[in-house]
Design a protein around this motif. Structure first.
Motif, PDB file in Angstrom:
ATOM      1  N   ALA A  77      50.877  34.255  85.487  1.00  0.00           N
ATOM      2  CA  ALA A  77      49.809  34.953  85.276  1.00  0.00           C
ATOM      3  C   ALA A  77      50.023  36.455  85.928  1.00  0.00           C
ATOM      4  O   ALA A  77      49.711  37.424  85.010  1.00  0.00           O
ATOM      5  N   GLY A  78      50.352  36.638  86.987  1.00  0.00           N
ATOM      6  CA  GLY A  78      50.525  38.037  87.561  1.00  0.00           C
ATOM      7  C   GLY A  78      51.790  38.652  86.651  1.00  0.00           C
ATOM      8  O   GLY A  78      51.227  40.176  86.359  1.00  0.00           O
ATOM      9  N   VAL A  79      52.912  38.435  86.304  1.00  0.00           N
ATOM     10  CA  VAL A  79      53.707  38.818  85.524  1.00  0.00           C
ATOM     11  C   VAL A  79      53.036  39.242  84.073  1.00  0.00           C
ATOM     12  O   VAL A  79      53.316  40.590  83.507  1.00  0.00           O
ATOM     13  N   ALA A  80      52.266  38.434  83.680  1.00  0.00           N
ATOM     14  CA  ALA A  80      51.717  38.588  82.207  1.00  0.00           C
ATOM     15  C   ALA A  80      50.705  39.701  82.178  1.00  0.00           C
ATOM     16  O   ALA A  80      50.599  40.789  81.269  1.00  0.00           O
ATOM     17  N   THR A  81      49.921  39.788  83.252  1.00  0.00           N
ATOM     18  CA  THR A  81      48.787  40.884  83.648  1.00  0.00           C
ATOM     19  C   THR A  81      49.496  42.252  83.646  1.00  0.00           C
ATOM     20  O   THR A  81      49.228  43.437  83.339  1.00  0.00           O
ATOM     21  N   ALA A  82      50.695  42.116  84.472  1.00  0.00           N
ATOM     22  CA  ALA A  82      51.674  43.369  84.694  1.00  0.00           C
ATOM     23  C   ALA A  82      52.283  44.163  83.462  1.00  0.00           C
ATOM     24  O   ALA A  82      51.888  45.482  83.044  1.00  0.00           O
ATOM     25  N   ILE A  83      52.718  43.303  82.435  1.00  0.00           N
ATOM     26  CA  ILE A  83      53.064  43.582  81.149  1.00  0.00           C
ATOM     27  C   ILE A  83      51.922  44.294  80.285  1.00  0.00           C
ATOM     28  O   ILE A  83      52.050  45.080  79.699  1.00  0.00           O
ATOM     29  N   ALA A  84      50.972  43.340  80.371  1.00  0.00           N
ATOM     30  CA  ALA A  84      49.629  43.730  79.497  1.00  0.00           C
ATOM     31  C   ALA A  84      48.892  45.086  79.847  1.00  0.00           C
ATOM     32  O   ALA A  84      48.481  45.684  79.109  1.00  0.00           O
ATOM     33  N   TYR A  85      49.000  45.590  81.229  1.00  0.00           N
ATOM     34  CA  TYR A  85      48.452  46.694  81.361  1.00  0.00           C
ATOM     35  C   TYR A  85      49.433  47.876  81.789  1.00  0.00           C
ATOM     36  O   TYR A  85      48.995  49.114  81.758  1.00  0.00           O
ATOM     37  N   GLY A  86      50.608  47.474  82.150  1.00  0.00           N
ATOM     38  CA  GLY A  86      51.598  48.488  82.414  1.00  0.00           C
ATOM     39  C   GLY A  86      52.783  48.459  81.436  1.00  0.00           C
ATOM     40  O   GLY A  86      53.765  49.508  81.684  1.00  0.00           O
ATOM     41  N   GLY A  87      52.866  47.614  80.478  1.00  0.00           N
ATOM     42  CA  GLY A  87      53.993  47.667  79.483  1.00  0.00           C
ATOM     43  C   GLY A  87      55.283  46.942  79.931  1.00  0.00           C
ATOM     44  O   GLY A  87      55.280  46.485  81.184  1.00  0.00           O
ATOM     45  N   PRO A  88      56.093  46.829  79.384  1.00  0.00           N
ATOM     46  CA  PRO A  88      57.485  46.059  79.849  1.00  0.00           C
ATOM     47  C   PRO A  88      58.063  46.825  80.789  1.00  0.00           C
ATOM     48  O   PRO A  88      58.985  45.994  81.589  1.00  0.00           O
ATOM     49  N   GLY A  89      57.793  47.951  81.231  1.00  0.00           N
ATOM     50  CA  GLY A  89      58.594  48.778  82.075  1.00  0.00           C
ATOM     51  C   GLY A  89      57.934  48.139  83.504  1.00  0.00           C
ATOM     52  O   GLY A  89      58.620  48.670  84.546  1.00  0.00           O
ATOM     53  N   ALA A  90      56.695  47.792  83.448  1.00  0.00           N
ATOM     54  CA  ALA A  90      56.037  47.276  84.825  1.00  0.00           C
ATOM     55  C   ALA A  90      57.146  46.130  85.444  1.00  0.00           C
ATOM     56  O   ALA A  90      57.224  45.891  86.694  1.00  0.00           O
ATOM     57  N   LEU A  91      57.829  45.276  84.634  1.00  0.00           N
ATOM     58  CA  LEU A  91      58.741  44.468  85.118  1.00  0.00           C
ATOM     59  C   LEU A  91      59.865  45.026  85.937  1.00  0.00           C
ATOM     60  O   LEU A  91      60.260  44.644  87.156  1.00  0.00           O
ATOM     61  N   PHE A  92      60.518  46.213  85.714  1.00  0.00           N
ATOM     62  CA  PHE A  92      61.447  46.872  85.939  1.00  0.00           C
ATOM     63  C   PHE A  92      60.972  47.302  87.653  1.00  0.00           C
ATOM     64  O   PHE A  92      61.655  47.007  88.477  1.00  0.00           O
ATOM     65  N   TRP A  93      59.704  47.862  87.719  1.00  0.00           N
ATOM     66  CA  TRP A  93      59.281  48.238  88.849  1.00  0.00           C
ATOM     67  C   TRP A  93      58.922  46.996  89.571  1.00  0.00           C
ATOM     68  O   TRP A  93      58.873  47.334  91.023  1.00  0.00           O
ATOM     69  N   MET A  94      58.729  45.788  89.287  1.00  0.00           N
ATOM     70  CA  MET A  94      58.506  44.760  90.095  1.00  0.00           C
ATOM     71  C   MET A  94      60.006  44.138  90.695  1.00  0.00           C
ATOM     72  O   MET A  94      59.956  44.162  91.946  1.00  0.00           O
TER      73      MET A  94
END
Length: 498
Positions: A77-94
Protein backbone atom coordinates in the motif's frame (compact mmCIF):
# COMPACT_ATOMS: atom_id res chain seq x y z
CA UNK A 1 -9.19 13.98 15.54
CA UNK A 2 -8.18 13.33 11.92
CA UNK A 3 -7.65 17.05 11.29
CA UNK A 4 -5.44 17.34 14.37
CA UNK A 5 -3.35 14.29 13.38
CA UNK A 6 -2.89 15.67 9.86
CA UNK A 7 -1.76 18.99 11.32
CA UNK A 8 0.82 17.23 13.50
CA UNK A 9 2.05 15.20 10.54
CA UNK A 10 2.49 18.43 8.58
CA UNK A 11 5.03 19.47 11.24
CA UNK A 12 6.69 16.09 11.83
CA UNK A 13 6.90 15.21 8.14
CA UNK A 14 7.96 18.60 6.85
CA UNK A 15 10.47 18.76 3.99
CA UNK A 16 13.17 19.20 6.64
CA UNK A 17 12.88 15.56 7.72
CA UNK A 18 13.04 14.37 4.10
CA UNK A 19 16.28 16.25 3.40
CA UNK A 20 17.79 15.36 6.78
CA UNK A 21 17.42 11.67 5.95
CA UNK A 22 18.89 12.11 2.48
CA UNK A 23 21.76 14.19 3.88
CA UNK A 24 22.56 11.79 6.71
CA UNK A 25 22.51 8.80 4.35
CA UNK A 26 24.87 10.57 1.95
CA UNK A 27 27.20 11.54 4.82
CA UNK A 28 27.42 7.94 6.07
CA UNK A 29 27.93 6.65 2.55
CA UNK A 30 30.87 8.99 1.97
CA UNK A 31 32.33 8.52 5.46
CA UNK A 32 32.30 4.71 5.12
CA UNK A 33 33.51 4.81 1.52
CA UNK A 34 30.20 3.35 0.37
CA UNK A 35 30.30 0.23 2.50
CA UNK A 36 26.93 -0.73 1.01
CA UNK A 37 28.81 -1.53 -2.21
CA UNK A 38 32.24 -2.57 -0.92
CA UNK A 39 30.95 -5.13 1.53
CA UNK A 40 28.15 -6.73 -0.50
CA UNK A 41 29.96 -10.07 -0.50
CA UNK A 42 30.34 -9.97 3.28
CA UNK A 43 26.68 -9.06 3.70
CA UNK A 44 25.52 -12.19 1.91
CA UNK A 45 28.01 -14.41 3.72
CA UNK A 46 27.30 -13.07 7.19
CA UNK A 47 23.56 -13.74 6.95
CA UNK A 48 24.29 -17.37 7.81
CA UNK A 49 27.13 -16.64 10.24
CA UNK A 50 26.49 -17.03 13.95
CA UNK A 51 24.28 -19.83 15.18
CA UNK A 52 22.70 -18.12 18.16
CA UNK A 53 22.75 -19.33 21.76
CA UNK A 54 20.61 -19.65 24.85
CA UNK A 55 20.65 -15.86 25.24
CA UNK A 56 20.77 -14.63 21.65
CA UNK A 57 19.39 -15.46 18.21
CA UNK A 58 21.27 -16.31 15.01
CA UNK A 59 22.22 -13.78 12.33
CA UNK A 60 19.61 -15.21 9.99
CA UNK A 61 16.93 -15.08 12.67
CA UNK A 62 17.92 -11.48 13.42
CA UNK A 63 17.62 -10.65 9.72
CA UNK A 64 14.25 -12.41 9.55
CA UNK A 65 12.98 -10.54 12.62
CA UNK A 66 14.06 -7.26 11.07
CA UNK A 67 12.48 -8.07 7.71
CA UNK A 68 9.31 -9.20 9.46
CA UNK A 69 9.00 -5.62 10.74
CA UNK A 70 10.28 -3.87 7.62
CA UNK A 71 8.25 -5.90 5.13
CA UNK A 72 4.70 -4.77 5.75
CA UNK A 73 2.00 -2.67 4.18
CA UNK A 74 4.61 -0.06 3.26
CA UNK A 75 5.81 -2.49 0.60
CA UNK A 76 2.36 -2.80 -0.97
CA UNK A 77 0.00 0.00 0.00
CA UNK A 78 2.89 2.39 0.76
CA UNK A 79 4.37 2.08 -2.74
CA UNK A 80 0.94 2.60 -4.25
CA UNK A 81 0.37 5.81 -2.29
CA UNK A 82 3.85 7.07 -3.22
CA UNK A 83 3.01 6.64 -6.91
CA UNK A 84 -0.48 8.10 -6.41
CA UNK A 85 0.82 11.34 -4.88
CA UNK A 86 4.34 11.59 -6.28
CA UNK A 87 4.04 9.94 -9.68
CA UNK A 88 6.19 7.07 -11.06
CA UNK A 89 9.35 9.02 -10.15
CA UNK A 90 8.63 8.40 -6.46
CA UNK A 91 9.81 4.81 -6.95
CA UNK A 92 13.22 6.08 -8.06
CA UNK A 93 13.55 8.16 -4.90
CA UNK A 94 12.60 5.11 -2.85
CA UNK A 95 15.61 3.40 -4.46
CA UNK A 96 17.86 6.35 -3.59
CA UNK A 97 16.57 6.23 -0.03
CA UNK A 98 17.34 2.50 0.14
CA UNK A 99 20.87 2.90 -1.21
CA UNK A 100 21.74 5.71 1.21
CA UNK A 101 19.69 4.13 3.98
CA UNK A 102 21.80 0.97 3.82
CA UNK A 103 24.73 2.97 5.23
CA UNK A 104 22.48 4.56 7.86
CA UNK A 105 21.15 1.15 8.85
CA UNK A 106 24.70 -0.13 9.29
CA UNK A 107 25.50 2.68 11.72
CA UNK A 108 22.40 2.33 13.91
CA UNK A 109 22.57 -1.48 13.97
CA UNK A 110 26.27 -1.48 14.82
CA UNK A 111 25.59 0.92 17.68
CA UNK A 112 22.75 -1.30 18.89
CA UNK A 113 25.17 -4.24 18.95
CA UNK A 114 27.93 -2.29 20.71
CA UNK A 115 25.68 -1.11 23.53
CA UNK A 116 23.42 -4.17 23.90
CA UNK A 117 22.82 -5.72 27.31
CA UNK A 118 21.83 -9.07 28.74
CA UNK A 119 18.48 -8.81 30.50
CA UNK A 120 16.54 -11.65 32.11
CA UNK A 121 18.66 -14.19 30.27
CA UNK A 122 18.17 -12.62 26.82
CA UNK A 123 20.08 -10.06 24.76
CA UNK A 124 18.41 -6.68 24.30
CA UNK A 125 19.44 -3.49 22.58
CA UNK A 126 18.24 -0.53 20.54
CA UNK A 127 18.22 3.28 20.39
CA UNK A 128 17.43 3.81 24.07
CA UNK A 129 20.41 1.71 25.09
CA UNK A 130 22.94 3.48 22.87
CA UNK A 131 21.51 6.90 23.67
CA UNK A 132 22.01 6.26 27.40
CA UNK A 133 25.35 4.47 27.25
CA UNK A 134 26.86 6.32 24.30
CA UNK A 135 25.47 9.84 24.63
CA UNK A 136 24.99 9.68 28.41
CA UNK A 137 21.53 11.21 28.00
CA UNK A 138 19.20 9.09 30.11
CA UNK A 139 16.26 11.44 29.73
CA UNK A 140 16.41 11.26 25.92
CA UNK A 141 16.75 7.49 26.06
CA UNK A 142 13.64 7.20 28.21
CA UNK A 143 11.76 9.61 25.91
CA UNK A 144 12.62 7.52 22.88
CA UNK A 145 11.52 4.37 24.68
CA UNK A 146 8.17 5.92 25.61
CA UNK A 147 7.61 7.22 22.07
CA UNK A 148 8.36 3.75 20.69
CA UNK A 149 5.98 2.04 23.11
CA UNK A 150 3.22 4.44 22.06
CA UNK A 151 4.05 4.30 18.34
CA UNK A 152 4.62 0.57 17.92
CA UNK A 153 2.35 -0.56 20.69
CA UNK A 154 -0.63 1.70 19.97
CA UNK A 155 -0.41 3.75 16.74
CA UNK A 156 1.12 1.53 14.07
CA UNK A 157 -0.69 -1.78 14.79
CA UNK A 158 -4.05 -0.19 13.90
CA UNK A 159 -2.80 0.64 10.40
CA UNK A 160 -1.49 -2.87 9.75
CA UNK A 161 -4.69 -4.48 10.99
CA UNK A 162 -6.92 -2.10 9.05
CA UNK A 163 -5.14 -2.81 5.76
CA UNK A 164 -5.44 -6.57 6.32
CA UNK A 165 -9.14 -6.35 7.14
CA UNK A 166 -9.92 -4.24 4.06
CA UNK A 167 -7.94 -6.53 1.77
CA UNK A 168 -9.60 -9.67 3.16
CA UNK A 169 -13.06 -8.15 2.89
CA UNK A 170 -12.43 -7.13 -0.74
CA UNK A 171 -11.12 -10.56 -1.73
CA UNK A 172 -13.23 -12.94 0.35
CA UNK A 173 -16.16 -10.84 1.65
CA UNK A 174 -15.22 -11.66 5.23
CA UNK A 175 -16.34 -9.02 7.71
CA UNK A 176 -13.53 -6.92 9.24
CA UNK A 177 -14.69 -7.86 12.75
CA UNK A 178 -14.17 -11.55 11.98
CA UNK A 179 -10.73 -10.88 10.52
CA UNK A 180 -9.88 -8.82 13.59
CA UNK A 181 -10.84 -11.60 15.99
CA UNK A 182 -8.81 -14.19 14.09
CA UNK A 183 -5.76 -11.90 13.97
CA UNK A 184 -6.01 -11.25 17.71
CA UNK A 185 -6.10 -14.96 18.44
CA UNK A 186 -3.12 -15.79 16.22
CA UNK A 187 -1.07 -12.83 17.41
CA UNK A 188 -1.76 -13.70 21.04
CA UNK A 189 -0.31 -17.18 20.60
CA UNK A 190 2.91 -15.73 19.18
CA UNK A 191 3.57 -12.80 21.52
CA UNK A 192 2.85 -14.79 24.67
CA UNK A 193 5.54 -17.23 23.56
CA UNK A 194 8.54 -14.89 24.01
CA UNK A 195 11.40 -13.73 21.77
CA UNK A 196 12.52 -17.24 20.84
CA UNK A 197 9.10 -18.04 19.40
CA UNK A 198 9.05 -14.67 17.62
CA UNK A 199 12.45 -15.39 16.06
CA UNK A 200 11.46 -18.90 14.96
CA UNK A 201 8.18 -17.66 13.53
CA UNK A 202 9.94 -14.94 11.50
CA UNK A 203 12.70 -17.31 10.34
CA UNK A 204 10.16 -19.64 8.74
CA UNK A 205 7.56 -17.24 7.36
CA UNK A 206 9.51 -14.21 6.09
CA UNK A 207 11.56 -15.94 3.34
CA UNK A 208 8.47 -17.81 2.15
CA UNK A 209 6.30 -14.73 1.78
CA UNK A 210 9.01 -12.60 0.17
CA UNK A 211 9.94 -15.19 -2.47
CA UNK A 212 6.30 -15.86 -3.35
CA UNK A 213 5.59 -12.16 -3.82
CA UNK A 214 8.60 -11.63 -6.09
CA UNK A 215 7.68 -14.69 -8.20
CA UNK A 216 4.25 -13.19 -8.90
CA UNK A 217 6.00 -9.97 -9.93
CA UNK A 218 8.09 -11.88 -12.48
CA UNK A 219 4.92 -13.38 -13.93
CA UNK A 220 3.33 -9.94 -14.29
CA UNK A 221 6.48 -8.51 -15.89
CA UNK A 222 6.77 -11.51 -18.20
CA UNK A 223 3.30 -10.96 -19.58
CA UNK A 224 3.96 -7.20 -19.92
CA UNK A 225 7.53 -7.61 -21.15
CA UNK A 226 7.15 -5.05 -23.94
CA UNK A 227 6.22 -2.39 -21.38
CA UNK A 228 9.40 -2.76 -19.31
CA UNK A 229 11.62 -0.29 -21.27
CA UNK A 230 8.88 2.36 -21.20
CA UNK A 231 8.30 1.71 -17.47
CA UNK A 232 11.95 2.32 -16.56
CA UNK A 233 12.09 5.40 -18.80
CA UNK A 234 8.96 6.77 -17.12
CA UNK A 235 10.40 6.19 -13.64
CA UNK A 236 13.69 7.96 -14.42
CA UNK A 237 12.30 10.91 -16.40
CA UNK A 238 9.60 11.50 -13.80
CA UNK A 239 12.17 11.42 -11.01
CA UNK A 240 14.43 14.06 -12.59
CA UNK A 241 11.61 16.26 -13.88
CA UNK A 242 12.00 15.76 -17.66
CA UNK A 243 8.77 13.87 -18.31
CA UNK A 244 6.07 15.94 -20.00
CA UNK A 245 3.32 14.78 -17.66
CA UNK A 246 5.16 14.55 -14.35
CA UNK A 247 7.93 17.12 -14.81
CA UNK A 248 6.16 19.69 -12.66
CA UNK A 249 5.84 17.47 -9.59
CA UNK A 250 9.47 16.52 -8.98
CA UNK A 251 9.17 17.92 -5.45
CA UNK A 252 6.27 15.58 -4.73
CA UNK A 253 8.21 12.67 -6.24
CA UNK A 254 11.15 13.30 -3.90
CA UNK A 255 8.98 13.92 -0.83
CA UNK A 256 6.71 10.91 -1.26
CA UNK A 257 9.51 8.63 -2.45
CA UNK A 258 11.68 9.40 0.57
CA UNK A 259 8.73 9.42 2.96
CA UNK A 260 7.44 6.03 1.87
CA UNK A 261 10.99 4.72 1.61
CA UNK A 262 11.52 5.61 5.25
CA UNK A 263 8.16 4.07 6.15
CA UNK A 264 9.09 0.87 4.35
CA UNK A 265 12.69 0.17 5.42
CA UNK A 266 12.84 2.55 8.43
CA UNK A 267 16.61 3.00 8.08
CA UNK A 268 17.50 5.72 10.59
CA UNK A 269 14.24 5.51 12.51
CA UNK A 270 15.65 3.01 14.99
CA UNK A 271 12.50 0.92 15.03
CA UNK A 272 13.90 -2.06 13.11
CA UNK A 273 17.08 -2.87 15.04
CA UNK A 274 15.77 -4.58 18.16
CA UNK A 275 15.90 -8.03 16.61
CA UNK A 276 19.38 -7.28 15.24
CA UNK A 277 20.59 -6.28 18.71
CA UNK A 278 19.54 -9.69 20.04
CA UNK A 279 21.90 -11.50 17.65
CA UNK A 280 25.00 -13.11 19.17
CA UNK A 281 27.98 -12.37 16.91
CA UNK A 282 31.70 -11.94 17.51
CA UNK A 283 31.79 -8.38 16.16
CA UNK A 284 29.09 -5.65 15.97
CA UNK A 285 29.96 -4.76 12.37
CA UNK A 286 28.88 -8.21 11.25
CA UNK A 287 25.24 -7.66 12.11
CA UNK A 288 25.48 -4.07 10.90
CA UNK A 289 26.31 -5.38 7.42
CA UNK A 290 23.52 -7.96 7.57
CA UNK A 291 20.99 -5.23 8.33
CA UNK A 292 22.29 -3.11 5.47
CA UNK A 293 21.41 -6.01 3.21
CA UNK A 294 17.93 -6.13 4.79
CA UNK A 295 17.29 -2.60 3.48
CA UNK A 296 18.09 -3.80 -0.04
CA UNK A 297 15.75 -6.78 0.29
CA UNK A 298 12.94 -4.61 1.61
CA UNK A 299 13.07 -1.74 -0.88
CA UNK A 300 15.09 -2.76 -3.94
CA UNK A 301 13.36 -6.13 -4.17
CA UNK A 302 9.91 -6.10 -2.58
CA UNK A 303 8.95 -2.44 -3.00
CA UNK A 304 10.28 -2.53 -6.56
CA UNK A 305 8.16 -5.63 -7.23
CA UNK A 306 5.04 -3.73 -6.20
CA UNK A 307 5.99 -0.65 -8.22
CA UNK A 308 6.81 -2.69 -11.32
CA UNK A 309 3.48 -4.54 -11.20
CA UNK A 310 1.52 -1.31 -10.84
CA UNK A 311 3.40 0.67 -13.49
CA UNK A 312 3.80 -2.07 -16.10
CA UNK A 313 0.04 -2.73 -16.07
CA UNK A 314 -0.97 0.95 -15.86
CA UNK A 315 -3.14 0.28 -12.81
CA UNK A 316 -2.68 3.58 -10.99
CA UNK A 317 -3.83 7.16 -10.63
CA UNK A 318 -1.63 10.19 -9.95
CA UNK A 319 -3.17 13.09 -8.05
CA UNK A 320 -0.57 15.25 -6.26
CA UNK A 321 -1.70 17.12 -3.14
CA UNK A 322 -3.79 20.15 -4.05
CA UNK A 323 -3.76 19.38 -7.79
CA UNK A 324 -6.09 17.88 -10.36
CA UNK A 325 -5.45 14.28 -11.47
CA UNK A 326 -2.53 13.88 -13.89
CA UNK A 327 -3.37 10.22 -14.52
CA UNK A 328 -6.79 8.71 -13.90
CA UNK A 329 -6.60 5.11 -15.10
CA UNK A 330 -8.65 3.74 -12.23
CA UNK A 331 -11.34 6.37 -11.89
CA UNK A 332 -12.04 7.29 -8.29
CA UNK A 333 -10.25 4.32 -6.71
CA UNK A 334 -8.56 5.28 -3.44
CA UNK A 335 -4.74 4.91 -3.40
CA UNK A 336 -3.52 1.78 -1.68
CA UNK A 337 -3.61 -1.98 -1.84
CA UNK A 338 -6.27 -2.05 -4.56
CA UNK A 339 -3.72 -0.72 -7.11
CA UNK A 340 -1.66 -3.86 -6.62
CA UNK A 341 -4.73 -6.07 -6.59
CA UNK A 342 -5.89 -4.69 -9.92
CA UNK A 343 -2.37 -5.01 -11.38
CA UNK A 344 -2.24 -8.73 -10.58
CA UNK A 345 -5.89 -9.19 -11.59
CA UNK A 346 -5.18 -7.71 -15.04
CA UNK A 347 -2.91 -10.69 -15.78
CA UNK A 348 -4.12 -13.43 -13.43
CA UNK A 349 -7.89 -13.02 -13.52
CA UNK A 350 -9.53 -14.10 -10.30
CA UNK A 351 -6.18 -14.28 -8.51
CA UNK A 352 -5.26 -10.62 -7.95
CA UNK A 353 -7.49 -9.71 -5.01
CA UNK A 354 -7.04 -12.99 -3.08
CA UNK A 355 -3.27 -13.16 -3.65
CA UNK A 356 -2.58 -9.58 -2.59
CA UNK A 357 -4.94 -9.93 0.37
CA UNK A 358 -3.02 -13.00 1.58
CA UNK A 359 0.32 -11.28 0.95
CA UNK A 360 -0.84 -8.29 2.98
CA UNK A 361 -2.00 -10.67 5.71
CA UNK A 362 1.43 -12.33 5.94
CA UNK A 363 3.39 -9.07 5.62
CA UNK A 364 1.29 -7.24 8.18
CA UNK A 365 1.06 -10.11 10.65
CA UNK A 366 4.83 -10.52 10.88
CA UNK A 367 5.13 -6.76 11.26
CA UNK A 368 2.68 -6.81 14.17
CA UNK A 369 4.78 -9.48 15.87
CA UNK A 370 7.91 -7.35 15.43
CA UNK A 371 6.07 -4.26 16.71
CA UNK A 372 5.30 -6.07 19.92
CA UNK A 373 8.91 -7.15 20.41
CA UNK A 374 10.14 -3.56 19.93
CA UNK A 375 7.50 -2.15 22.25
CA UNK A 376 8.26 -4.78 24.90
CA UNK A 377 11.99 -4.04 24.73
CA UNK A 378 11.40 -0.30 25.14
CA UNK A 379 8.90 -0.85 27.93
CA UNK A 380 11.45 -2.95 29.76
CA UNK A 381 14.04 -0.23 29.33
CA UNK A 382 11.73 2.55 30.52
CA UNK A 383 10.70 0.60 33.63
CA UNK A 384 14.24 -0.37 34.57
CA UNK A 385 14.42 -2.78 37.49
CA UNK A 386 10.75 -2.45 38.34
CA UNK A 387 9.01 -5.81 38.41
CA UNK A 388 7.06 -5.62 35.21
CA UNK A 389 5.64 -9.01 34.25
CA UNK A 390 2.09 -7.80 34.81
CA UNK A 391 2.84 -4.52 32.98
CA UNK A 392 4.12 -6.47 29.97
CA UNK A 393 0.91 -8.49 30.00
CA UNK A 394 -1.06 -5.23 29.94
CA UNK A 395 0.98 -4.14 26.89
CA UNK A 396 0.13 -7.43 25.17
CA UNK A 397 -3.57 -6.97 25.78
CA UNK A 398 -3.42 -3.32 24.62
CA UNK A 399 -1.80 -4.33 21.32
CA UNK A 400 -4.37 -7.07 20.82
CA UNK A 401 -7.17 -4.58 21.50
CA UNK A 402 -5.65 -2.05 19.08
CA UNK A 403 -5.42 -4.73 16.39
CA UNK A 404 -9.13 -5.46 16.70
CA UNK A 405 -10.00 -1.75 16.85
CA UNK A 406 -7.92 -1.00 13.76
CA UNK A 407 -9.63 -3.81 11.86
CA UNK A 408 -13.04 -2.16 12.07
CA UNK A 409 -12.11 1.53 11.72
CA UNK A 410 -11.47 3.82 8.72
CA UNK A 411 -8.07 3.70 7.01
CA UNK A 412 -7.43 7.43 6.74
CA UNK A 413 -6.99 8.00 10.46
CA UNK A 414 -4.93 4.80 10.73
CA UNK A 415 -2.43 6.05 8.10
CA UNK A 416 -2.17 9.39 9.88
CA UNK A 417 -1.45 7.75 13.23
CA UNK A 418 1.13 5.44 11.64
CA UNK A 419 2.94 8.32 9.95
CA UNK A 420 2.99 10.25 13.21
CA UNK A 421 4.52 7.32 15.07
CA UNK A 422 7.29 6.73 12.52
CA UNK A 423 8.10 10.43 12.17
CA UNK A 424 8.35 11.01 15.92
CA UNK A 425 10.83 8.16 16.35
CA UNK A 426 12.79 9.32 13.31
CA UNK A 427 13.51 12.82 14.65
CA UNK A 428 14.80 11.46 17.97
CA UNK A 429 16.94 8.69 16.50
CA UNK A 430 18.54 10.31 13.46
CA UNK A 431 20.30 13.01 15.47
CA UNK A 432 21.27 10.56 18.21
CA UNK A 433 23.19 8.34 15.79
CA UNK A 434 24.81 11.39 14.21
CA UNK A 435 26.45 12.24 17.53
CA UNK A 436 27.55 8.61 17.91
CA UNK A 437 28.93 8.27 14.39
CA UNK A 438 32.55 8.21 15.55
CA UNK A 439 32.04 4.99 17.50
CA UNK A 440 30.40 3.26 14.54
CA UNK A 441 33.24 4.31 12.22
CA UNK A 442 35.79 2.95 14.70
CA UNK A 443 34.00 -0.39 14.76
CA UNK A 444 33.92 -0.57 10.97
CA UNK A 445 37.64 0.19 10.68
CA UNK A 446 38.41 -2.43 13.33
CA UNK A 447 36.37 -5.02 11.43
CA UNK A 448 38.11 -4.18 8.15
CA UNK A 449 41.55 -4.28 9.77
CA UNK A 450 41.01 -7.72 11.22
CA UNK A 451 39.57 -9.02 7.94
CA UNK A 452 42.63 -7.70 6.10
CA UNK A 453 44.85 -9.59 8.55
CA UNK A 454 42.98 -12.78 7.71
CA UNK A 455 41.20 -13.02 11.07
CA UNK A 456 37.61 -13.68 12.00
CA UNK A 457 36.90 -10.26 13.59
CA UNK A 458 36.39 -10.23 17.36
CA UNK A 459 35.31 -7.07 19.15
CA UNK A 460 37.18 -5.59 22.10
CA UNK A 461 35.74 -2.15 23.02
CA UNK A 462 38.71 -1.29 25.27
CA UNK A 463 41.10 -1.43 22.31
CA UNK A 464 38.97 1.14 20.48
CA UNK A 465 38.45 3.38 23.49
CA UNK A 466 34.70 2.77 23.50
CA UNK A 467 33.12 3.00 26.93
CA UNK A 468 29.73 1.73 28.05
CA UNK A 469 29.86 -1.51 26.05
CA UNK A 470 29.31 -3.55 29.22
CA UNK A 471 28.24 -6.80 27.58
CA UNK A 472 31.32 -6.89 25.32
CA UNK A 473 33.64 -6.02 28.19
CA UNK A 474 32.33 -9.04 30.10
CA UNK A 475 32.74 -11.18 26.98
CA UNK A 476 36.37 -10.10 26.68
CA UNK A 477 37.10 -10.81 30.35
CA UNK A 478 35.51 -14.22 29.96
CA UNK A 479 37.63 -15.02 26.89
CA UNK A 480 40.82 -14.06 28.74
CA UNK A 481 39.82 -16.02 31.87
CA UNK A 482 39.00 -19.22 30.02
CA UNK A 483 41.64 -18.91 27.29
CA UNK A 484 42.63 -22.41 26.18
CA UNK A 485 39.79 -24.10 28.05
CA UNK A 486 38.08 -26.62 25.80
CA UNK A 487 34.89 -26.39 27.84
CA UNK A 488 34.48 -22.63 27.29
CA UNK A 489 30.84 -22.76 26.23
CA UNK A 490 29.93 -24.81 29.30
CA UNK A 491 31.20 -22.03 31.57
CA UNK A 492 30.20 -19.06 29.45
CA UNK A 493 26.63 -18.33 30.55
CA UNK A 494 27.51 -18.63 34.25
CA UNK A 495 30.43 -16.23 33.80
CA UNK A 496 28.48 -13.63 31.84
CA UNK A 497 25.55 -13.78 34.27
CA UNK A 498 27.85 -13.18 37.22
Amino acid sequence: METFINWLNGIVWSSALVYVFLGVGLFYSLATRFLQIRHLKDMRKLIFDGGGSATGVSSFQGLAMTLSSRVGIGNVAGVATAIAYGGPGALFWMWIMAFLGAATSFVETTLAQVYKVKENGQLRGGPSFYIEKGLKMKWLAVLYAIVTVVAQGMLLPALQANTVAVGIETAFEIKPSVTGILMVMALGVIIFGGVKRIAKFAEILVPFMAIGYILICFIILGVNFSEIPHMFSLIITSAIGTDATFGGIIGSAIAWGVRRGIYSNAAGVGSEIYGAAAVEVSHPAKQGLVQSFAVYVDTLLICSATGFMILSTGMYNVTPDGMKPLVNNLGGVEPGTIYTQKAVESVLTGVGAPFVALAILLFSFTTLVAYYYSAETCLGYALGKVKRVWIEHILKFIILAIVFYGSIKAATLAWGLGDLGIGSMAWLNIFSILFLSKQAFKVLKDYERQKKEGKDPVFDPAMLGIKGADYWEKEQKYSEYYKGDEAQEEHKQTFISS
